[in-house]
Design a protein around this motif. Sequence first.
Motif, mmCIF file in Angstrom:
data_model
loop_
_atom_site.group_PDB
_atom_site.id
_atom_site.type_symbol
_atom_site.label_atom_id
_atom_site.label_comp_id
_atom_site.label_asym_id
_atom_site.label_seq_id
_atom_site.Cartn_x
_atom_site.Cartn_y
_atom_site.Cartn_z
ATOM 1 N N LEU A 1 0.838 -1.203 0.000
ATOM 2 C CA LEU A 1 0.000 0.000 0.000
ATOM 3 C C LEU A 1 0.871 1.249 0.000
ATOM 4 O O LEU A 1 0.578 2.223 -0.716
ATOM 5 C CB LEU A 1 -0.919 -0.010 1.221
ATOM 6 C CG LEU A 1 -1.802 1.220 1.408
ATOM 7 C CD1 LEU A 1 -2.768 1.378 0.240
ATOM 8 C CD2 LEU A 1 -2.576 1.125 2.729
ATOM 9 N N ALA A 2 1.937 1.245 0.796
ATOM 10 C CA ALA A 2 2.845 2.391 0.847
ATOM 11 C C ALA A 2 3.438 2.677 -0.525
ATOM 12 O O ALA A 2 3.567 3.837 -0.945
ATOM 13 C CB ALA A 2 3.952 2.132 1.869
ATOM 14 N N GLU A 3 3.800 1.629 -1.254
ATOM 15 C CA GLU A 3 4.358 1.809 -2.592
ATOM 16 C C GLU A 3 3.336 2.427 -3.539
ATOM 17 O O GLU A 3 3.642 3.344 -4.309
ATOM 18 C CB GLU A 3 4.841 0.468 -3.130
ATOM 19 C CG GLU A 3 5.543 0.550 -4.470
ATOM 20 C CD GLU A 3 6.116 -0.779 -4.914
ATOM 21 O OE1 GLU A 3 6.374 -0.931 -6.125
ATOM 22 O OE2 GLU A 3 6.306 -1.668 -4.054
ATOM 23 N N GLY A 4 2.096 1.929 -3.466
ATOM 24 C CA GLY A 4 1.046 2.476 -4.315
ATOM 25 C C GLY A 4 0.730 3.921 -3.988
ATOM 26 O O GLY A 4 0.529 4.747 -4.889
ATOM 27 N N LEU A 5 0.696 4.253 -2.699
ATOM 28 C CA LEU A 5 0.420 5.630 -2.295
ATOM 29 C C LEU A 5 1.568 6.552 -2.679
ATOM 30 O O LEU A 5 1.345 7.712 -3.066
ATOM 31 C CB LEU A 5 0.163 5.694 -0.791
ATOM 32 C CG LEU A 5 -1.157 5.082 -0.299
ATOM 33 C CD1 LEU A 5 -1.238 5.129 1.221
ATOM 34 C CD2 LEU A 5 -2.358 5.795 -0.919
ATOM 35 N N SER A 6 2.789 6.063 -2.563
ATOM 36 C CA SER A 6 3.951 6.885 -2.945
ATOM 37 C C SER A 6 3.843 7.322 -4.404
ATOM 38 O O SER A 6 4.105 8.483 -4.742
ATOM 39 C CB SER A 6 5.243 6.094 -2.737
ATOM 40 O OG SER A 6 5.490 5.839 -1.371
ATOM 41 N N GLU A 7 3.459 6.391 -5.273
ATOM 42 C CA GLU A 7 3.329 6.715 -6.686
ATOM 43 C C GLU A 7 2.255 7.770 -6.910
ATOM 44 O O GLU A 7 2.420 8.681 -7.740
ATOM 45 C CB GLU A 7 2.983 5.451 -7.471
ATOM 46 C CG GLU A 7 4.100 4.414 -7.499
ATOM 47 C CD GLU A 7 3.672 3.126 -8.171
ATOM 48 O OE1 GLU A 7 2.508 3.047 -8.627
ATOM 49 O OE2 GLU A 7 4.494 2.181 -8.236
ATOM 50 N N ARG A 8 1.168 7.679 -6.185
ATOM 51 C CA ARG A 8 0.054 8.598 -6.388
ATOM 52 C C ARG A 8 0.253 9.929 -5.672
ATOM 53 O O ARG A 8 -0.223 10.961 -6.147
ATOM 54 C CB ARG A 8 -1.255 7.920 -5.955
ATOM 55 C CG ARG A 8 -1.649 6.801 -6.913
ATOM 56 C CD ARG A 8 -2.701 5.872 -6.363
ATOM 57 N NE ARG A 8 -3.104 4.909 -7.382
ATOM 58 C CZ ARG A 8 -2.421 3.797 -7.678
ATOM 59 N NH1 ARG A 8 -1.304 3.504 -7.009
ATOM 60 N NH2 ARG A 8 -2.836 2.990 -8.631
ATOM 61 N N PHE A 9 0.944 9.902 -4.530
ATOM 62 C CA PHE A 9 1.201 11.143 -3.788
ATOM 63 C C PHE A 9 2.318 11.974 -4.425
ATOM 64 O O PHE A 9 2.367 13.189 -4.238
ATOM 65 C CB PHE A 9 1.620 10.838 -2.346
ATOM 66 C CG PHE A 9 0.519 10.351 -1.445
ATOM 67 C CD1 PHE A 9 -0.813 10.384 -1.834
ATOM 68 C CD2 PHE A 9 0.825 9.858 -0.183
ATOM 69 C CE1 PHE A 9 -1.812 9.930 -0.988
ATOM 70 C CE2 PHE A 9 -0.163 9.404 0.665
ATOM 71 C CZ PHE A 9 -1.485 9.438 0.266
ATOM 72 N N GLY A 10 3.261 11.292 -5.083
ATOM 73 C CA GLY A 10 4.463 11.987 -5.515
ATOM 74 C C GLY A 10 5.382 12.286 -4.351
ATOM 75 O O GLY A 10 6.258 13.157 -4.432
ATOM 76 N N GLN A 11 5.208 11.560 -3.271
ATOM 77 C CA GLN A 11 6.044 11.676 -2.077
ATOM 78 C C GLN A 11 6.277 10.271 -1.523
ATOM 79 O O GLN A 11 5.441 9.377 -1.673
ATOM 80 C CB GLN A 11 5.366 12.525 -0.984
ATOM 81 C CG GLN A 11 5.382 14.015 -1.224
ATOM 82 C CD GLN A 11 6.704 14.669 -0.818
ATOM 83 O OE1 GLN A 11 7.648 13.984 -0.420
ATOM 84 N NE2 GLN A 11 6.760 15.984 -0.930
#
Length: 325
Positions: free
Chosen positions: A53-63
């Motif tokens: 989940l962290a990896e997926g959110l990183s891609e979408r957040f740009g952070q």
Amino acid sequence: MAGNGATSVWTVGFCALTLSASLNAAAAFPERPVRLIVAQSPGGNADIIGRALAEGLSERFGQTVIVDNRGGARGIIAIELTVRAPADGHTLLLVASSFGVNPALKRKLSYDQQRDLAPITLVATAPNILVVGPALTVKSVAELIHFAKSRPGELTFGSSGNLGSPHLAGELFNLMAGVKMVHVPYKGAAASLTDLIAGRISMSFASLPSAIGHVRSGRLRALAVTSEKRFSLVPELPAIAELGFPGFETSAWQGLLAPANTPRAIVNRINADAAASVTSPTMRNLLAANGAEGVGNSPAAFADYVQKQIVKWTKVVQAAGIQAE
């Protein structure tokens, strides 16, 4: 415990800021790396799912989303850290199904789950699979219930430990089916299934990944799953709920939360990005390998899910006389 008003109580924090301030905060979010506190030590299912989940959110957040494992005390350590964090979306919390059981244990906690946390989404659910060993000749849930009623207290069900979903599934089955099977806790699923195959215990509500290989090899017989309806990974198995026990459902699950008073627009942004992450092909494959399915529902739906879990497990804990360890 509050009833139908629980969801509204849980969402009061969303209204703490004006709409314009919330939208301004969301426009700037995230301004720096995000911390995802995972309420489990490294290596377990929640950790595996949390890192994906962290990896997926990183891609979408740009952070970058940094995973911070804080296991122990049934998630309490992780929750205490989260409720003290700034309510700006830069600290998130991934909890497991113990989150829906802890209030039933009547522990004195330094926080209120519904007052001090904002629900974001139910990330994933993984039902249990009801399996019997070679010593038990029953071939259906109906035959199992008949056998158990004819020999009260004789049948045993193993689990991977006290208060995990396999244990709670067995206690819920006792309550709803009107039977009395004795719980035998083990230190992990492998030890429980080894004794089941050897005939030392009668049955188990095991996790799907731990048991499915033994089922396919013929060492164990699967009777049903504990999801509300048939589960996509084993569609040939009936759900216990469809066999005359509507409402029967137990799962190991993970959910995403933030500190209370996190601006609503930020919660909605995280919700949308988390839902997109858990339903992506990469995440679907990872979840399937761990016997789970992604959900990605709304904050209100997740709040309602947790409240129903609390009500259900409070009833089961009281009926079974389960004590917190």
